[in-house]
Each structure stands twice: as C-alpha cells, then as structure tokens.
Design a protein around this motif. Sequence first.
Motif: not given
Lengths: 225, 225
Positions: A93-106
């Motif tokens: 539900h939260d784009p900020m959390v999603r972006a954080g997790v994706r950055l960790s795996l980018d």
Amino acid sequence: MVKQERAIRTRKAILTAAAKVFEERGYRAATITEILSAAGVTKGALYFHFSSKEELAQGILHEQDQWLAIPDRASKIQQISDTVLLHAYRLQHDPMVRAGVRLSLDQQAGEVDRRGPFTHWGDIIGELLDKAEAQGELLPHVSAPETADVLVGSFAGIQAMSQVMSDYQDLLIRVNAMLRHFLPSVVIPSVLASVDITTARADRLVTELRTPVPAPEDDAVAPVG
Amino acid sequence: MVKQERAIRTRKAILTAAAKVFEERGYRAATITEILSAAGVTKGALYFHFSSKEELAQGILHEQDQWLAIPDRASKIQQISDTVLLHAYRLQHDPMVRAGVRLSLDQQAGEVDRRGPFTHWGDIIGELLDKAEAQGELLPHVSAPETADVLVGSFAGIQAMSQVMSDYQDLLIRVNAMLRHFLPSVVIPSVLASVDITTARADRLVTELRTPVPAPEDDAVAPVG
C-alpha cells in the motif's frame, strides 16, 4: 514551528516524488529534473534537503526504516510476525516502502549503500529474537543473528517473487507460507500453537496502529517553497 | 556439422557478452552496440541469433535453466538440496547464471517475462517434492507447490542479500542456514538426519558433475562470423 512543519512537508513531498520516479525509471535512469517536476518544488527547496540523487535514495531507504515499530507484545515471536506482516501490508500500500525495498535490490544503484535495510532489519529481528530466547520462546541452539539473517533474506526474495508473479496481490499469502515454514525450526511448540500469522491479522494490525496509509493518488502535492 | 558447432559457439559468445553488459549496465541502459562490441561478432551474426535486446535477455534466462540437472539420488530431499547448493555455487562462479538471476530481479526489465525462472524453478522443486512425498520423505500436510514456492522465493532473497553484503562470498553459508531453517518443517526426522547440506558438498558436486566452470577472464572471444 509552522516553518518547521512546512519543511517537513516539503521534505516528504520530495521523497514521495523521488520514490515514484525511482520505481518507474530505476535508480540509474532517474534524474533530479524528473524528481523536481514530480514533486512540484523549486530546485532550491530540493537542494536544501538533499544534495544529490544518492542522498535522495538514502532518504527513501531511511524513511522505510522509520515504520517498523509494533507495540510490545507478550510473545516476542508474535511481535516479529506482526513486524513482518505489517511490512508486507505496507509494501502493498505505501509507494515509499516499495521504493525502498526496490532500491535495496536495484543492481544499478551501485553508489547507494544498499546494505542499510538488510542490516537494519537484521538488527531489529535479531534483538527481538534475543528477547524471545531470554523468555524461553526459542528452541535450543537457535542463533539469533543467523536466524534473523535467514528471515530477512527470505522475506526479500518472497516479496520480489510476489511482485513479479502477481504485482504484490499474493504477498500476504506468501508471507504466511514463509512463516509457517520458518517458525517450526525456531520456536517451541507451545509458542507455535498460539502465534497468529494469518493474513487477516495484517488488517487488524493496521487498524490497531491507525497507520496513515497514503491514498493511491495523494502525490498531487501543491508547490511548497 | 562444423558449421553448426561454429553457430553454437557464436550464440554462446553473444549470450556471454550480453550477460556481462546486462550485469554491468542493467537491462534498460544496455545497448545492442555495447553487446556487439563485447562479443566481437558482426551485427549480422547477432541478428541471425537474436532479433532484439528482449530476446537476448530471454536467451540468458533460458540458458540459466539449462544447468539444473543433478543425477537421480535415492533421497529426493538430497536431490533438492544438491540442486540448490549447485545453483549457489554456479551463481558464485558463472557470469551467465548470475546475469540470469539478476535479470529476474531487475525492476527495469519490464518487457522481459521475468516469471520464467520462478515458474521453472518452482516446477523442478515441486516435482522433486512430489517424488519425495511418494517415497515417504515428507511430513504430513506438506503441500508440494506451496513449499516449492517458499524455497524458490527464499533462495532468490538469500542470494540477493549475499550479493549486497559480501559479493556472494558468503552465499553457501547463507544457503546452508536457509536449508537448516526450512527442511525441519518439511521432511521427516530420519531424512533430516541423513541429508548433507554442508558447504563442502557443493565442491564435491562440481567435481562429480565435471562442470565446466568458466575461467574469470574467458570473455576474450575471437571474432566469429
């Protein structure tokens, strides 16, 4: 005071915009110009808060870390499960959390220190496992740091798989399955019998915490100086 | 026959070069021109084998899938563990396998069907779990497809975490820890007591299979027409 509130709001608007741009374009392709345009702030306002793209990414990773706290539970294993379930819910539900997790795996975010979230999560879970051990919830021979690392690493993959397979629709089901496979190797049977790891619990947690879940379209932030 | 061998060699050289470029640049930023230059082949040769960047990515994902076979073991749980350990070893040593896994997790490779490897791995592990169940190795109530998904998803995250934290140096240790947390919820105690999931087993597996592990610098491929 009003001035400070405005600064906090501006900072949040910039991070929300950066999260959106990183998610759409990936870290390397994203530009400050795109983030400025998405945030609707002046260049000066952005550079007042963040001096570089890297700092924006670190800001998002840090923001993600701010939301982990579940109130103290009698069972520390319940507290760990709640932490994991809530994080899964927020990923949905939260784009900020999603972006954080994706950055960790980018893979392309090479200049960003992506170890932060893994270490931070490992510390939080590890500490709760230490408390669980102290009150007799763990099986003998469980090593808290190792078990924390397995849980954090597994979760990272389970969420990535859910994103690829169903755009996070099945995330809570997958997290429930992960916990059912993980907990029996870690906790004593009586704890296992009483811990609630159902997908419904995530909804109740959100109500309990009165989390301000952002509306899907709340990125239309008015320009702030 | 000689002609065919040359075509296979050219195809392999192109995929190896593409794997390298995707790994360094990420899928979206990578260009066919860079891949051509890294492969040392003509544009005509590349387009004979692959019509687009997307086809190159699919070729790498497919290539990764070709290397999973472990000979039949009496214990299907041992066979699953060997499959996982060998894949971890190859992730450490084979750029093609590494590129495949990274592509599966690359948020920016939107046009590539990244479900392939998850589904493929899930099918392989699921089938082995079915056989394990048939010969009584599993605990009651284990659902093979669900357990396969948990293992595949967890592995994806464990390898990503290992890459971030140690550039894959600690991967086999992390995979061993993952299996120690996972297997007790899935297999009966007597199987648990006899299965070998040590990091040393990975080395023995490689010797057994005489895997042609590519030398670190074998990307200097002579131009092939």
